[in-house]
Design a protein around this motif. Structure first.
Motif, PDB file in Angstrom:
ATOM      1  N   GLU A   1     -16.630   0.675  -0.748  1.00 44.91           N
ATOM      2  CA  GLU A   1     -15.218   0.724  -1.512  1.00 44.91           C
ATOM      3  C   GLU A   1     -15.143   0.972  -3.006  1.00 44.91           C
ATOM      4  O   GLU A   1     -14.235   1.321  -3.721  1.00 44.91           O
ATOM      5  CB  GLU A   1     -14.817  -0.928  -1.373  1.00 44.91           C
TER       6      GLU A   1
ATOM      7  N   ASN B   1      -7.953   1.466   2.120  1.00 39.39           N
ATOM      8  CA  ASN B   1      -7.451   0.844   0.840  1.00 39.39           C
ATOM      9  C   ASN B   1      -6.196   0.468   1.092  1.00 39.39           C
ATOM     10  O   ASN B   1      -5.126   1.334   1.099  1.00 39.39           O
ATOM     11  CB  ASN B   1      -7.427   2.135  -0.277  1.00 39.39           C
TER      12      ASN B   1
ATOM     13  N   LYS C   1      -3.499   1.603  -1.681  1.00 40.23           N
ATOM     14  CA  LYS C   1      -2.920   2.771  -1.687  1.00 40.23           C
ATOM     15  C   LYS C   1      -2.449   3.404  -0.458  1.00 40.23           C
ATOM     16  O   LYS C   1      -2.109   4.545  -0.353  1.00 40.23           O
ATOM     17  CB  LYS C   1      -4.146   3.764  -2.224  1.00 40.23           C
TER      18      LYS C   1
END
Length: 531
Positions: A529, A473, A476
């Motif tokens: 995801e 990710n 993040k």
């Protein structure tokens, strides 16, 4: 030979009554395939005329489906196989790109296909194609009464066409065909969300099948066990090897790959001798207790591809099939299924990583570094492919075609077309190619370069882990690991900390009952995801 139809015609002369394709319900002989294909081709010529526009085919994983594909080929057009169970939005995107004049659909998918086409034609500028019922235009009637072991096929005399007229039509089309004509258009996922239609010629397909046949030693007495959906690239072996060699293909139900005993019983009953499966098929079967109760009696030729094979899984298959020939295959759809192979000539160690080997015959595979030069032995570069096996491009998509299929910068003497795979590799001192991961799977995390495949390899080596997938990710800045198996999360995290630097250990680890998969056996990254 310059055309796959010549393979069929040569084989039907030798083995007219031999089974070409079978599923759990029925089987079909080479003569049946020949008749159905010619009838279908003649009908399409009659209704559409002679041109090279594609025809979409919705027919599912049935023994008769390859005959419908070949019927489109007899009409002088490429076929585009589409799975009717795909999400409607994806089918719509494929049809919008393909813009077919005609669709051939079996009765099971007919209503669904018509509803999608009607929706497209109503709400967009999509021109509604003619939709033909596969069973009708092939003149095939299946006797649903007291069915014997195999389906009974007959020609419907009421709509049969004059043989001389049919031969004239088909001969007129054949006279205009060349080996570089497009054979099929297979759709793969695209990074933009729009599927890419990989268009492959007769020449490319025949080059690959000839090379694969030589490596795997496929002969007329072999029976192939089909795992892949027939609209995926992996299925081309199971469709075209029978035409070339006279062998047979048994289509295996999808659900059997979650039931090792049922799968192995079916394979033994059909005397399956050769398979070309995705790596995930082997890993899942191993995690479900394959070989514990039922063994495989006739399987001797095994090819695997699609992802990196965990050698602890391969070792289990080797131990249970000591006489089998195992081959690791690598390559993209754009290079006609695969471009390299590695014959496993030894008993592997569980912590071993297999190379992807050497180029198939008539393929040229090489590396190019970031400076556009050939890297030194042992150094990393992008894997690139040249040769007659390259796809013609992406259908109706010149922009993405030009980005992926470029000129070889190493060849200054003349323009040489090549395909950039987007994969890293390196050559060892023996000229053997080793896979180093996807270029888009190499990330920058906490200031360090991280190969996500390396993290997955470490996870797969942990006792009790069946399958794993790592995603990043970027927003993040978090590594996430998904896995299946008996190992608990704490034990897995501790094991990873012993093997990997701290920055490579995923911050979040999630155990799943089952990994989400695409029909080709690869992990469904989008679903992961979203979790």
């Amino acid at each position: 030979m310059k055309n796959v139809l010549e393979w069929l015609e040569a084989t039907v002369t030798k083995h007219p009554d031999k089974i070409a394709f079978s599923d759990t319900k029925d089987s079909i002989t080479f003569k049946d395939v020949y008749d159905i294909a010619r009838n279908t081709g003649s009908y399409l010529i009659e209704k559409l005329g002679i041109d090279r526009s594609p025809v979409a085919v919705f027919a599912g994983r049935r023994m008769v489906t390859p005959a419908y594909f070949l019927g489109v080929v007899y009409s002088g057009r490429p076929y585009a196989p589409i799975d009717a169970s795909l999400p409607d939005k994806r089918i719509e995107k494929i049809l919008e790109n393909l813009q077919p004049k005609a669709i051939v659909a079996d009765r099971d998918s007919l209503e669904h296909v018509n509803s999608i086409v009607d929706e497209l034609a109503t709400n967009t500028d999509f021109s509604r194609p003619q939709v033909f019922v596969a069973e009708d235009i092939s003149n095939m009637m299946v006797d649903s009464g007291n069915r014997s072991e195999h389906a009974q096929y007959s020609v419907n005399a009421a709509i049969s066409r004059n043989d001389i007229n049919t031969n004239d039509k088909l001969a007129a089309v054949r006279s205009q065909m060349s080996m570089t004509d497009p054979l099929y258009i297979i759709y793969t996922s695209g990074s933009t969300g729009n599927p890419k239609g990989v268009m492959t010629s007769h020449l490319s397909l025949m080059t690959y099948i000839n090379a694969y046949c030589d490596v795997m030693h496929i002969e007329e007495n072999d029976v192939l066990g089909n795992q892949s959906p027939l609209d995926y690239i992996a299925a081309i072996r199971d469709i075209y090897l029978p035409l070339k060699t006279g062998c047979s293909t048994a289509i295996i139900p999808k659900e059997y790959f979650m039931e090792p005993n049922a799968l192995f019983d079916y394979m033994n009953d059909r005397q399956v001798s050769s398979v070309g499966w995705s790596v995930s098929a082997f890993t899942i079967l191993s995690s479900l207790g394959a070989f514990e109760e039922v063994g495989l009696k006739s399987l001797r030729k095994i090819c695997f591809s699609g992802s990196v094979m965990p050698c602890k899984v391969l070792r289990k298959w080797q131990d249970n099939l000591p006489e089998a020939h195992f081959v690791n295959q690598y390559g993209p759809t754009e290079a006609t299924a695969s471009c390299t192979y590695y014959s496993v000539d030894h008993q592997v160690e569980e912590d071993e990583v297999l190379p992807i080997g050497q180029a198939y015959d008539n393929y040229r595979v090489f590396l190019i570094d970031e400076a556009g030069k050939e890297p030194a032995v042992g150094d990393q570069g992008e894997i690139c492919v040249c040769g007659p096996i390259l796809a013609l491009g992406y259908y109706n998509d010149p922009e993405r075609t030009n980005a992926a299929f470029t000129l070889n910068p190493l060849n200054k003497a003349y323009p040489e077309r090549m395909y950039r795979t987007g994969d890293y590799g390196k050559l060892d001192e023996n000229g053997v190619l080793h896979f180093c991961g996807r270029m888009d799977r190499q990330i920058k995390h906490m200031g360090h370069r991280v190969e996500l495949d390396e993290v997955e390899y470490a996870a797969n080596m942990v006792e009790g882990v069946a399958e794993s997938c790592v995603i990043y990710n970027k927003q993040k800045e978090v590594l996430l690991l998904f896995y299946t198996g008996d190992c608990d999360k704490r034990s897995l995290a501790l094991a990873l900390r012993q093997e990997l630097p701290g920055f490579m250990v995923p911050r979040k680890i999630k155990k799943l009952e089952q990994m989400p998969k695409l029909p080709n056996g690869k992990y469904d990254m989008k679903k992961l995801e979203e979790m």
